[in-house]
Design a protein around this motif. Structure first.
Motif, PDB file in Angstrom:
ATOM      1  N   ARG A  54       0.854  -1.193   0.000  1.00 61.69           N
ATOM      2  CA  ARG A  54       0.000   0.000   0.000  1.00 61.69           C
ATOM      3  C   ARG A  54       0.889   1.242   0.000  1.00 61.69           C
ATOM      4  N   PRO A  55       1.535   1.533  -1.124  1.00 62.06           N
ATOM      5  CA  PRO A  55       2.472   2.664  -1.189  1.00 62.06           C
ATOM      6  C   PRO A  55       1.806   3.974  -0.786  1.00 62.06           C
ATOM      7  N   GLY A  56       2.566   4.787  -0.067  1.00 60.64           N
ATOM      8  CA  GLY A  56       2.072   6.078   0.371  1.00 60.64           C
ATOM      9  C   GLY A  56       1.391   6.064   1.725  1.00 60.64           C
ATOM     10  N   THR A  57       1.245   4.870   2.312  1.00 54.03           N
ATOM     11  CA  THR A  57       0.601   4.762   3.619  1.00 54.03           C
ATOM     12  C   THR A  57       1.653   4.536   4.696  1.00 54.03           C
ATOM     13  N   VAL A  58       1.553   5.291   5.770  1.00 57.45           N
ATOM     14  CA  VAL A  58       2.409   5.066   6.926  1.00 57.45           C
ATOM     15  C   VAL A  58       1.890   3.838   7.665  1.00 57.45           C
ATOM     16  N   VAL A  59       2.738   2.826   7.841  1.00 54.12           N
ATOM     17  CA  VAL A  59       2.364   1.598   8.546  1.00 54.12           C
ATOM     18  C   VAL A  59       3.368   1.380   9.677  1.00 54.12           C
ATOM     19  N   LEU A  60       2.875   1.387  10.906  1.00 53.45           N
ATOM     20  CA  LEU A  60       3.741   1.301  12.072  1.00 53.45           C
ATOM     21  C   LEU A  60       3.340   0.119  12.958  1.00 53.45           C
ATOM     22  N   PRO A  61       4.310  -0.651  13.441  1.00 56.55           N
ATOM     23  CA  PRO A  61       4.002  -1.747  14.358  1.00 56.55           C
ATOM     24  C   PRO A  61       3.932  -1.259  15.806  1.00 56.55           C
ATOM     25  N   SER A  62       3.170  -1.980  16.622  1.00 53.31           N
ATOM     26  CA  SER A  62       3.122  -1.709  18.053  1.00 53.31           C
ATOM     27  C   SER A  62       2.782  -3.010  18.770  1.00 53.31           C
ATOM     28  N   TRP A  63       2.944  -2.994  20.102  1.00 56.05           N
ATOM     29  CA  TRP A  63       2.751  -4.220  20.868  1.00 56.05           C
ATOM     30  C   TRP A  63       2.030  -3.918  22.182  1.00 56.05           C
ATOM     31  N   LEU A  64       1.174  -4.845  22.580  1.00 60.82           N
ATOM     32  CA  LEU A  64       0.438  -4.671  23.838  1.00 60.82           C
ATOM     33  C   LEU A  64       1.303  -4.952  25.054  1.00 60.82           C
ATOM     34  N   ASP A  65       2.333  -5.787  24.887  1.00 60.97           N
ATOM     35  CA  ASP A  65       3.150  -6.171  26.035  1.00 60.97           C
ATOM     36  C   ASP A  65       4.542  -6.567  25.563  1.00 60.97           C
ATOM     37  N   HIS A  66       5.513  -6.442  26.451  1.00 61.46           N
ATOM     38  CA  HIS A  66       6.885  -6.926  26.286  1.00 61.46           C
ATOM     39  C   HIS A  66       7.754  -6.119  25.325  1.00 61.46           C
ATOM     40  N   THR A  67       7.177  -5.496  24.320  1.00 61.24           N
ATOM     41  CA  THR A  67       7.956  -4.798  23.296  1.00 61.24           C
ATOM     42  C   THR A  67       7.425  -3.385  23.119  1.00 61.24           C
ATOM     43  N   ALA A  68       8.322  -2.435  22.944  1.00 67.58           N
ATOM     44  CA  ALA A  68       7.933  -1.049  22.684  1.00 67.58           C
ATOM     45  C   ALA A  68       8.001  -0.785  21.180  1.00 67.58           C
ATOM     46  N   PRO A  69       7.162   0.169  20.701  1.00 65.68           N
ATOM     47  CA  PRO A  69       6.228   1.016  21.446  1.00 65.68           C
ATOM     48  C   PRO A  69       4.863   0.365  21.608  1.00 65.68           C
ATOM     49  N   THR A  70       4.086   0.882  22.545  1.00 63.85           N
ATOM     50  CA  THR A  70       2.705   0.455  22.700  1.00 63.85           C
ATOM     51  C   THR A  70       1.838   1.158  21.669  1.00 63.85           C
ATOM     52  N   PRO A  71       0.633   0.653  21.421  1.00 61.29           N
ATOM     53  CA  PRO A  71      -0.244   1.364  20.479  1.00 61.29           C
ATOM     54  C   PRO A  71      -0.578   2.780  20.932  1.00 61.29           C
ATOM     55  N   ALA A  72      -0.736   2.984  22.235  1.00 59.26           N
ATOM     56  CA  ALA A  72      -1.022   4.333  22.726  1.00 59.26           C
ATOM     57  C   ALA A  72       0.126   5.279  22.401  1.00 59.26           C
ATOM     58  N   GLU A  73       1.363   4.802  22.547  1.00 60.45           N
ATOM     59  CA  GLU A  73       2.525   5.643  22.246  1.00 60.45           C
ATOM     60  C   GLU A  73       2.583   5.985  20.760  1.00 60.45           C
ATOM     61  N   VAL A  74       2.307   5.006  19.911  1.00 62.11           N
ATOM     62  CA  VAL A  74       2.329   5.269  18.474  1.00 62.11           C
ATOM     63  C   VAL A  74       1.241   6.261  18.085  1.00 62.11           C
ATOM     64  N   LEU A  75       0.038   6.084  18.628  1.00 63.63           N
ATOM     65  CA  LEU A  75      -1.055   7.007  18.319  1.00 63.63           C
ATOM     66  C   LEU A  75      -0.728   8.422  18.781  1.00 63.63           C
ATOM     67  N   CYS A  76      -0.142   8.551  19.945  1.00 65.11           N
ATOM     68  CA  CYS A  76       0.250   9.888  20.421  1.00 65.11           C
ATOM     69  C   CYS A  76       1.297  10.512  19.505  1.00 65.11           C
ATOM     70  N   GLY A  77       2.248   9.688  19.052  1.00 65.12           N
ATOM     71  CA  GLY A  77       3.255  10.204  18.138  1.00 65.12           C
ATOM     72  C   GLY A  77       2.663  10.672  16.826  1.00 65.12           C
ATOM     73  N   LEU A  78       1.703   9.932  16.308  1.00 58.03           N
ATOM     74  CA  LEU A  78       1.051  10.331  15.062  1.00 58.03           C
ATOM     75  C   LEU A  78       0.242  11.610  15.255  1.00 58.03           C
ATOM     76  N   ALA A  79      -0.442  11.718  16.390  1.00 60.04           N
ATOM     77  CA  ALA A  79      -1.209  12.933  16.668  1.00 60.04           C
ATOM     78  C   ALA A  79      -0.289  14.140  16.759  1.00 60.04           C
ATOM     79  N   GLU A  80       0.852  13.965  17.411  1.00 58.02           N
ATOM     80  CA  GLU A  80       1.814  15.063  17.525  1.00 58.02           C
ATOM     81  C   GLU A  80       2.363  15.464  16.159  1.00 58.02           C
TER      82      GLU A  80
END
Length: 264
Positions: A54-80
């Motif tokens: 899907r060229p042109g789309t920002v795709v970022l991984p996140s994890w609920l546990d054990h690995t950073a970043p969390t989805p909340a952190e990624v969403l905050c980064g995108l909002a910023e």
């Protein structure tokens, strides 16, 4: 959604995002998370596969546990970074506790500490209602073919395990559809939380007269559960055990299908 002055971010843990805020909404993939580094590597590979498809789309991984970043952190980064919307895709094979509780909680956390953002959450990658997506079956079949099982007369679908009866029923639907696609009986086994184990399921087929039993791994990423399933299957004389789905093209296109259902 409330919009406090500034989000709570964790320095050094957020994915760097550079580029214009335009085009398709960014996509956040949310995996369960594992202490095993192979699992995180598989999720990152899947994110790259989806981005390539899907060229042109920002795709970022996140994890609920054990690995950073969390989805909340990624969403905050995108909002910023200026994004007003995002789509979150649960990398889950059943709609159990993590989909019903953990993911909504992560979205709520991002809304409570970050700038206002509209977040849509897609369906999980497993069955939606009674339907098993053909792309999911195609990915499972690809991995099993790669394991070179030869001819087999019975099949075990080995899943992680859950105490949720609805989630177990959805795994059963996948097993039924996968077995039908090969024309062989298929039973479900679990690595934890439910019975039978993979070794027991293979042994039961052999006791019933099956000579060649293959095992299809119903996992998105490698880790301790898949390792345990592989060991148990081999000890029970299974002819082959497939690898996890990881970044198969069919899985990437299944994610695109989930995104398409939420487009517009």
């Amino acid at each position: 959604m409330p919009a406090p002055a500034s989000p709570v971010l964790v320095p050094g843990r957020l994915p760097a995002f550079r580029g214009p805020v335009s085009g398709a909404d960014p996509v956040v993939l949310v995996a369960h998370g594992s202490r095993d580094p192979r699992a995180a590597a598989a999720t990152r590979a899947l994110a790259r596969a989806v981005a390539a498809a899907r060229p042109g789309t920002v795709v970022l991984p996140s994890w609920l546990d054990h690995t950073a970043p969390t989805p909340a952190e990624v969403l905050c980064g995108l909002a910023e970074a200026g994004h007003a919307r995002a789509v979150l895709v649960p990398l889950l094979l059943t709609a159990a506790y993590h989909r019903r509780v953990d993911i909504p909680a992560a979205v709520a956390e991002a809304g409570a500490v970050g700038r206002a953002m509209a977040v849509r959450v897609t369906d999980v990658l497993g069955p939606v209602g009674e339907r098993v997506d053909p792309l999911l079956l195609a990915g499972l079949r690809q991995r099993l073919a790669e394991a070179e099982p030869g001819r087999f007369d019975a099949l075990v679908l080995a899943a992680a395990g859950t105490r949720d009866p609805g989630a177990r029923a959805s795994v059963g639907r996948v097993a039924a559809a996968l077995g039908a696609s090969y024309g062989v009986p298929c039973r479900v086994a679990y690595a934890s939380a439910a019975a039978p184990t993979t070794g027991t399921a293979v042994a039961r087929f052999r006791a019933d007269g099956a000579r060649r039993v293959a095992v299809s791994a119903y996992f998105l990423a490698p880790g301790l559960f898949h390792d345990a399933v592989t060991t148990a299957a081999r000890e029970a004389s299974a002819v082959a055990v497939s690898a996890p789905l990881t970044d198969t093209p069919d899985l990437a296109h299944l994610i695109l299908r989930r995104l398409h259902a939420f487009s517009g």
